[in-house]
Enzyme design. Structure first.
Site, PDB file in Angstrom:
ATOM      1  N   PRO A   1       0.774  -1.208  -0.081  1.00 54.35           N
ATOM      2  CA  PRO A   1      -0.106   0.139  -0.003  1.00 54.35           C
ATOM      3  C   PRO A   1       0.752   1.195   0.036  1.00 54.35           C
ATOM      4  O   PRO A   1       0.470   2.158  -0.289  1.00 54.35           O
ATOM      5  CB  PRO A   1      -1.039  -0.013   1.405  1.00 54.35           C
ATOM      6  CG  PRO A   1      -0.011  -1.157   2.131  1.00 54.35           C
ATOM      7  CD  PRO A   1       0.438  -2.145   1.180  1.00 54.35           C
TER       8      PRO A   1
ATOM      9  N   GLU B   1       2.673  -8.116   8.772  1.00 58.76           N
ATOM     10  CA  GLU B   1       3.029  -6.440   8.474  1.00 58.76           C
ATOM     11  C   GLU B   1       3.758  -6.326   7.485  1.00 58.76           C
ATOM     12  O   GLU B   1       4.334  -4.996   7.428  1.00 58.76           O
ATOM     13  CB  GLU B   1       3.741  -6.013   9.820  1.00 58.76           C
ATOM     14  CG  GLU B   1       2.796  -6.212  11.288  1.00 58.76           C
ATOM     15  CD  GLU B   1       1.316  -5.628  11.166  1.00 58.76           C
ATOM     16  OE1 GLU B   1       1.596  -4.508  10.881  1.00 58.76           O
ATOM     17  OE2 GLU B   1       0.371  -6.225  11.397  1.00 58.76           O
TER      18      GLU B   1
ATOM     19  N   ARG C   1      -3.504  -8.892 -20.674  1.00 64.70           N
ATOM     20  CA  ARG C   1      -4.470  -8.571 -21.562  1.00 64.70           C
ATOM     21  C   ARG C   1      -4.133  -7.742 -22.655  1.00 64.70           C
ATOM     22  O   ARG C   1      -4.714  -7.765 -23.694  1.00 64.70           O
ATOM     23  CB  ARG C   1      -5.858  -8.012 -20.945  1.00 64.70           C
ATOM     24  CG  ARG C   1      -5.764  -6.637 -20.363  1.00 64.70           C
ATOM     25  CD  ARG C   1      -6.870  -6.534 -19.381  1.00 64.70           C
ATOM     26  NE  ARG C   1      -8.004  -6.542 -20.513  1.00 64.70           N
ATOM     27  CZ  ARG C   1      -8.475  -5.340 -21.340  1.00 64.70           C
ATOM     28  NH1 ARG C   1      -7.719  -4.294 -21.367  1.00 64.70           N
ATOM     29  NH2 ARG C   1      -9.506  -5.400 -22.071  1.00 64.70           N
TER      30      ARG C   1
ATOM     31  N   ASP D   1     -10.394   0.657 -23.813  1.00 69.05           N
ATOM     32  CA  ASP D   1     -10.821   0.645 -22.468  1.00 69.05           C
ATOM     33  C   ASP D   1     -10.974   1.897 -21.809  1.00 69.05           C
ATOM     34  O   ASP D   1     -10.327   2.892 -22.224  1.00 69.05           O
ATOM     35  CB  ASP D   1      -9.836  -0.298 -21.844  1.00 69.05           C
ATOM     36  CG  ASP D   1      -9.917  -1.600 -22.233  1.00 69.05           C
ATOM     37  OD1 ASP D   1     -10.769  -2.042 -22.728  1.00 69.05           O
ATOM     38  OD2 ASP D   1      -8.658  -2.403 -22.130  1.00 69.05           O
TER      39      ASP D   1
END
Length: 239
Positions: free
Chosen positions: A85, A112, A149, A164
């Site tokens: 993150p 963690e 993709r 897209d």
């Protein structure tokens, strides 16, 4: 294209790789995906991979010697990516950069996370959003799908990914199929006319409208032509 996924829970990943377009691409030899068990590089009789954090605190941290041994076992690689993150946002632009590589390693954390020294042994750290998951496997699969993709032959129609969301900096236009009316909701009439130029014009305008409504911040960097810029000004007044 070769991918290597490193995880403490490899069985979370393997079923995903057997299904849908990813599974078919692997069968056809368009992709090669190896799943590496991080615990195989654990220490001692119990294959320990983590330890308590220096300075105290909750949870456990994955050891750098374990993580780096796993990384070194799959080298060479064009990119070694830590999913976290705290990483840079994973975007369509990043997916396009990764899709032209030959070998991408995706390192999934748990607990963690990894000892910070592991960052010295990766080429980039990526985040799929501003939230915290139980581990990096979902993020690794998101990066795998978004990049795979784009590889020629993986999806059926090579034009589809060029239309897209995010490719031109806009969200995709709304899509409809049969029946033409469902519970009082009708398909826009222009899509039933068979007039290809009008359909294309409607789609371009609706992509602008949707982006303005849902993700207006994207418009600051969108690649707009003169007509689209004029439409945007008109839509902005309507809003």
């Amino acid at each position: 294209m070769r991918y290597t996924l490193i995880s403490l829970f490899p069985d979370l990943l393997r079923p995903w790789l057997r299904e849908s377009l990813i599974g078919k691409a692997i069968e056809r030899g368009l992709l090669s995906v190896e799943v590496v068990d991080l615990r195989a590089f654990g220490l001692g009789r119990h294959r320990s991979v983590d330890d308590t954090p220096y300075g105290g605190g909750a949870g456990m941290v994955i050891r750098p010697d374990v993580a780096v041994a796993a990384i070194e076992s799959v080298l060479p690689a064009d990119e070694i990516i830590l999913l976290s993150p705290v990483g840079e946002p994973f975007t369509q632009k990043v997916a396009e950069e990764l899709a032209i590589k030959s070998h991408v390693v995706l390192l999934s954390g748990r607990y963690e996370g990894f000892d910070a020294r592991v960052e010295a042994f990766v080429t980039r750290t990526l985040s799929i959003g501003d939230y915290v998951l139980m581990g990096g496997e979902v993020a690794a699969l998101a990066v795998l799908e978004a990049t795979a993709r784009l590889i020629p032959g993986v999806i059926g129609d090579p034009k589809s990914h060029r239309e897209d969301s995010f490719v031109r900096g806009l969200l995709d236009y709304p899509q409809y199929t049969r029946p033409p009316e469902f519970q009082g909701l009708r398909v826009p009439e222009v899509l039933l006319t068979g007039h290809h130029q009008e359909v294309e014009r409607w789609r371009r305008r609706e992509a602008l409208r949707r982006t303005l409504l849902l993700r207006p911040e994207l418009l600051r960097q969108a690649r707009l032509g003169a007509l689209e810029a004029a439409w945007l000004a008109e839509l902005d007044r309507e809003e």
